[in-house]
Design a protein around this motif. Structure first.
Motif, PDB file in Angstrom:
ATOM      1  N   LEU A  49      -7.683   6.055 -19.133  1.00  0.00           N
ATOM      2  CA  LEU A  49      -7.177   5.935 -17.774  1.00  0.00           C
ATOM      3  C   LEU A  49      -5.878   5.148 -17.831  1.00  0.00           C
ATOM      4  O   LEU A  49      -5.851   4.042 -18.366  1.00  0.00           O
ATOM      5  CB  LEU A  49      -8.193   5.215 -16.879  1.00  0.00           C
ATOM      6  N   VAL A  50      -4.826   5.725 -17.289  1.00  0.00           N
ATOM      7  CA  VAL A  50      -3.518   5.083 -17.351  1.00  0.00           C
ATOM      8  C   VAL A  50      -2.962   4.933 -15.942  1.00  0.00           C
ATOM      9  O   VAL A  50      -2.737   5.932 -15.252  1.00  0.00           O
ATOM     10  CB  VAL A  50      -2.544   5.886 -18.223  1.00  0.00           C
ATOM     11  N   GLU A  51      -2.744   3.690 -15.560  1.00  0.00           N
ATOM     12  CA  GLU A  51      -2.203   3.400 -14.235  1.00  0.00           C
ATOM     13  C   GLU A  51      -0.683   3.324 -14.274  1.00  0.00           C
ATOM     14  O   GLU A  51      -0.098   2.996 -15.311  1.00  0.00           O
ATOM     15  CB  GLU A  51      -2.738   2.060 -13.703  1.00  0.00           C
ATOM     16  N   SER A  52      -0.079   3.600 -13.135  1.00  0.00           N
ATOM     17  CA  SER A  52       1.368   3.460 -13.000  1.00  0.00           C
ATOM     18  C   SER A  52       1.696   3.191 -11.540  1.00  0.00           C
ATOM     19  O   SER A  52       0.842   3.378 -10.655  1.00  0.00           O
ATOM     20  CB  SER A  52       2.096   4.713 -13.487  1.00  0.00           C
ATOM     21  N   GLY A  53       2.920   2.747 -11.303  1.00  0.00           N
ATOM     22  CA  GLY A  53       3.370   2.565  -9.930  1.00  0.00           C
ATOM     23  C   GLY A  53       3.436   1.130  -9.453  1.00  0.00           C
ATOM     24  O   GLY A  53       3.886   0.866  -8.331  1.00  0.00           O
ATOM     25  N   GLY A  54       2.984   0.195 -10.275  1.00  0.00           N
ATOM     26  CA  GLY A  54       3.054  -1.200  -9.870  1.00  0.00           C
ATOM     27  C   GLY A  54       4.486  -1.703  -9.866  1.00  0.00           C
ATOM     28  O   GLY A  54       5.404  -1.046 -10.358  1.00  0.00           O
ATOM     29  N   GLY A  55       4.681  -2.882  -9.309  1.00  0.00           N
ATOM     30  CA  GLY A  55       6.006  -3.467  -9.283  1.00  0.00           C
ATOM     31  C   GLY A  55       6.096  -4.595  -8.284  1.00  0.00           C
ATOM     32  O   GLY A  55       5.081  -5.070  -7.765  1.00  0.00           O
ATOM     33  N   LEU A  56       7.327  -5.015  -8.022  1.00  0.00           N
ATOM     34  CA  LEU A  56       7.592  -6.102  -7.079  1.00  0.00           C
ATOM     35  C   LEU A  56       7.973  -5.504  -5.732  1.00  0.00           C
ATOM     36  O   LEU A  56       8.887  -4.681  -5.646  1.00  0.00           O
ATOM     37  CB  LEU A  56       8.725  -6.972  -7.617  1.00  0.00           C
ATOM     38  N   VAL A  57       7.272  -5.926  -4.698  1.00  0.00           N
ATOM     39  CA  VAL A  57       7.496  -5.394  -3.356  1.00  0.00           C
ATOM     40  C   VAL A  57       7.529  -6.556  -2.367  1.00  0.00           C
ATOM     41  O   VAL A  57       6.799  -7.535  -2.550  1.00  0.00           O
ATOM     42  CB  VAL A  57       6.380  -4.404  -2.954  1.00  0.00           C
ATOM     43  N   GLN A  58       8.324  -6.412  -1.334  1.00  0.00           N
ATOM     44  CA  GLN A  58       8.347  -7.431  -0.293  1.00  0.00           C
ATOM     45  C   GLN A  58       7.165  -7.246   0.652  1.00  0.00           C
ATOM     46  O   GLN A  58       6.685  -6.122   0.860  1.00  0.00           O
ATOM     47  CB  GLN A  58       9.651  -7.348   0.501  1.00  0.00           C
TER      48      GLN A  58
END
Length: 125
Positions: free
Chosen positions: A4-13
């Motif tokens: 299982l490979v997740e993606s799409g995370g990051g820094l958001v306001q």
């Protein structure tokens, strides 16, 4: 071997939106539940959302209900989590998970069978 490979995370306001994705492979079960969990710094991992094989059933944690939508595409073996109106308390590593047993939301707060390595979501205030 299940991967299982997740993606799409990051820094958001705060107040922003984010869409997380999970790509699954190696699943041999004919039907399985997929879900998302998260672990904030210094806290235990907690259940976020789950979706049944057909997509007909979904289940959300009270802490995210109304702000989160889980979906899946069985043809592509993928799952997504749309998070709106992000809050600083949503900051966590988000994990994709799969459960090979029949749909049973009462059990998902305890975890699932297979896990991804996670993707970090950071929400700034």
């Amino acid at each position: 071997q299940v991967q299982l490979v997740e993606s799409g995370g990051g820094l958001v306001q705060a107040g922003g939106s984010l869409r997380l994705s999970c790509a699954a492979s190696g699943l041999t079960s004919s039907s399985y539940t997929m879900g998302w969990f998260r672990q904030a710094p210094g806290k235990e991992r907690e259940f976020v959302a789950a979706i049944s094989w057909s997509g007909a059933y979904t289940y959300y944690a009270d802490s995210v209900k109304g702000r989160v939508t889980i979906s899946r595409d069985n043809a592509e073996n993928t799952m997504s989590l749309q998070i709106n109106n992000l809050k600083p308390e949503d900051t966590a590593v988000y994990y994709c998970a799969v459960d090979s047993k029949a749909w049973n939301p009462a059990q998902y707060h305890y975890g699932m069978d297979y896990w991804g390595k996670g993707t970090l979501v950071t929400v700034s205030s």
